[in-house]
Design a protein around this motif. Structure first.
Motif, PDB file in Angstrom:
ATOM      1  N   VAL A 284     -49.027 -34.826  -0.884  1.00  0.00           N
ATOM      2  CA  VAL A 284     -48.850 -36.278  -0.962  1.00  0.00           C
ATOM      3  C   VAL A 284     -47.397 -36.590  -1.299  1.00  0.00           C
ATOM      4  N   ILE A 285     -46.828 -35.834  -2.232  1.00  0.00           N
ATOM      5  CA  ILE A 285     -45.404 -35.982  -2.569  1.00  0.00           C
ATOM      6  C   ILE A 285     -44.663 -34.968  -1.711  1.00  0.00           C
TER       7      ILE A 285
ATOM      8  N   ALA B 202     -54.929 -40.823  -3.421  1.00  0.00           N
ATOM      9  CA  ALA B 202     -53.638 -41.433  -3.103  1.00  0.00           C
ATOM     10  C   ALA B 202     -53.814 -42.255  -1.838  1.00  0.00           C
TER      11      ALA B 202
ATOM     12  N   SER C 283     -48.997 -42.255  -5.924  1.00  0.00           N
ATOM     13  CA  SER C 283     -48.703 -40.823  -6.014  1.00  0.00           C
ATOM     14  C   SER C 283     -48.417 -40.334  -7.430  1.00  0.00           C
TER      15      SER C 283
END
Length: 382
Positions: free
Chosen positions: A231-232, A372, A275
């Motif tokens: 996600v990051i 997220a 996030s």
């Protein structure tokens, strides 16, 4: 209360001197020289429902004054607002670098949408251009005409595998002015740029809006397949490159800027909370430690100052006031970078409280099964 104030002051002394001088804003592109032979570059732009911002960003990519071969690949990631058509219209009207618009379809199992789009764009680029470098940039990022040239020159001159710039974010509305400089400040505190740029250091990070990546380094690190769940994605990408022996660099940008507006507090809240818990690897203990740390570092100083002054405890007031003063001093360079007045520095504890609440909300949303969420997609814990 006195010992809590002392703990907060000690924490700020450590942050001031021992956290890679994170508060300084002088980390800019390293010294550059003309490489002689300019390598080929593919600019890959993942885009999902970005038709509104494309007129302010895409022409800046198509208009790059780059001496070598460069092409732009915009990957329309399931947009419903005509993003792909808008991109073609802009290219037809403005001209410049060649543009290819394509769509990869829905993400495969275990892939986030952005990384699925990057996978598709990178594959197209290998077929069409055989690029030596990939510029991975977001659809809301505008580049000055010499941006690509400067990035490539920096990578060549310093023999870097990854060069990333933290784009200058928009600060127009009252809430943007309150939240955005603090966002970059907190990011630098978590990932001190000097530590990121030190070859032997474990710290690795990048800013996803502007990442120049050497293709050989991407292939060596297995990007994007090895980070398909992230996600990051920017930080995860930088870690993968550094872990496989690549040299990386991260700093602040002067000529790369985000054009995405965040007019309402809710927009900024979503930007952070989507996030924040993923940043903590979805671990409740890390969440608890973060809440306690933010409280000690940012909330205790003003509380200690007020409580000490009101309760006739000058030692507690002095400890809290000194910690608050150090905090404000470290924030001033970032405020100057964003052209904000110095007198807003004492508001940092309030902004930190908002970030604390955003982080807790991120965890709550995750445990409610919403994970997220971004533009209609929700990603669970990988």
């Amino acid at each position: 209360m006195e010992w809590i104030g002392a703990g907060s002051l000690l924490a700020w002394v450590w942050l001031l001197l021992g956290q890679g001088f994170f508060w300084r804003t002088d980390v800019r592109l390293p010294a550059r020289r003309d490489p002689g032979r300019w390598p080929s570059v593919a600019v890959v732009v993942p885009a999902r429902d970005e038709a509104v911002v494309l007129p302010d960003s895409l022409p800046s990519l198509l208009g790059q004054k780059y001496p070598g071969r460069a092409e732009v690949f915009l990957v329309d990631d399931g947009s419903t607002d005509g993003t792909g058509a808008r991109a073609r219209e802009l290219a037809a009207a403005r001209g410049g670098l060649p543009l290819t618009v394509s769509s990869p379809g829905e993400p495969g199992p275990g892939w986030t949408g952005k990384l699925w789009a990057l996978r598709h764009g990178m594959a197209l680029a290998r077929e069409r251009v055989e690029p030596e470098y990939l510029l991975l940039t977001d659809a809301d990022i505008a580049h000055e005409p010499d941006s690509l040239r400067e990035l490539v020159a920096a990578a060549r001159s310093a023999e870097l595998d990854l060069v990333s710039q933290m784009a200058r974010l928009r600060v127009v509305t009252r809430w943007e002015r309150l939240i955005v400089p603090a966002f970059v400040y907190f990011f630098g505190q978590l990932y001190p740029f000097r530590w990121v740029n030190r070859p032997g250091a474990r710290t690795a990070a990048a800013a996803g809006g502007c990442v120049l990546l050497r293709r050989e380094a991407a292939e060596r690190a297995g990007i994007p397949e090895t980070i398909r769940h992230a996600v990051i994605d920017d930080v995860t990408l930088a870690r993968a490159v550094k872990r496989t022996g690549g040299r990386i660099w991260l700093g602040l940008a002067d000529r790369v800027a985000s054009v995405r507006p965040y007019p309402r507090p809710a927009d900024l809240w979503r930007m952070v909370s989507r996030s924040a818990y993923a940043q903590l690897r979805h671990r409740p203990l890390l969440l608890l430690g973060t809440v306690l740390g933010l409280t000690l570092v940012y909330l205790v100083p003003p509380v200690a100052l007020v409580a000490g002054a009101a309760g006739g405890d000058p030692a507690t007031a002095a400890l809290g006031g000194t910690a608050w003063a150090v905090m404000c001093g470290t924030y001033l360079p970032m405020l100057r970078h964003y052209g904000q007045p110095w007198w807003t520095a004492p508001l940092l504890p309030f902004t930190a409280l908002l970030y604390l609440l955003m982080t807790v909300d991120s965890a709550v949303q995750h445990h409610r099964g919403r994970g997220a969420a971004w533009k209609g997609r929700t990603y669970p814990k990988p």
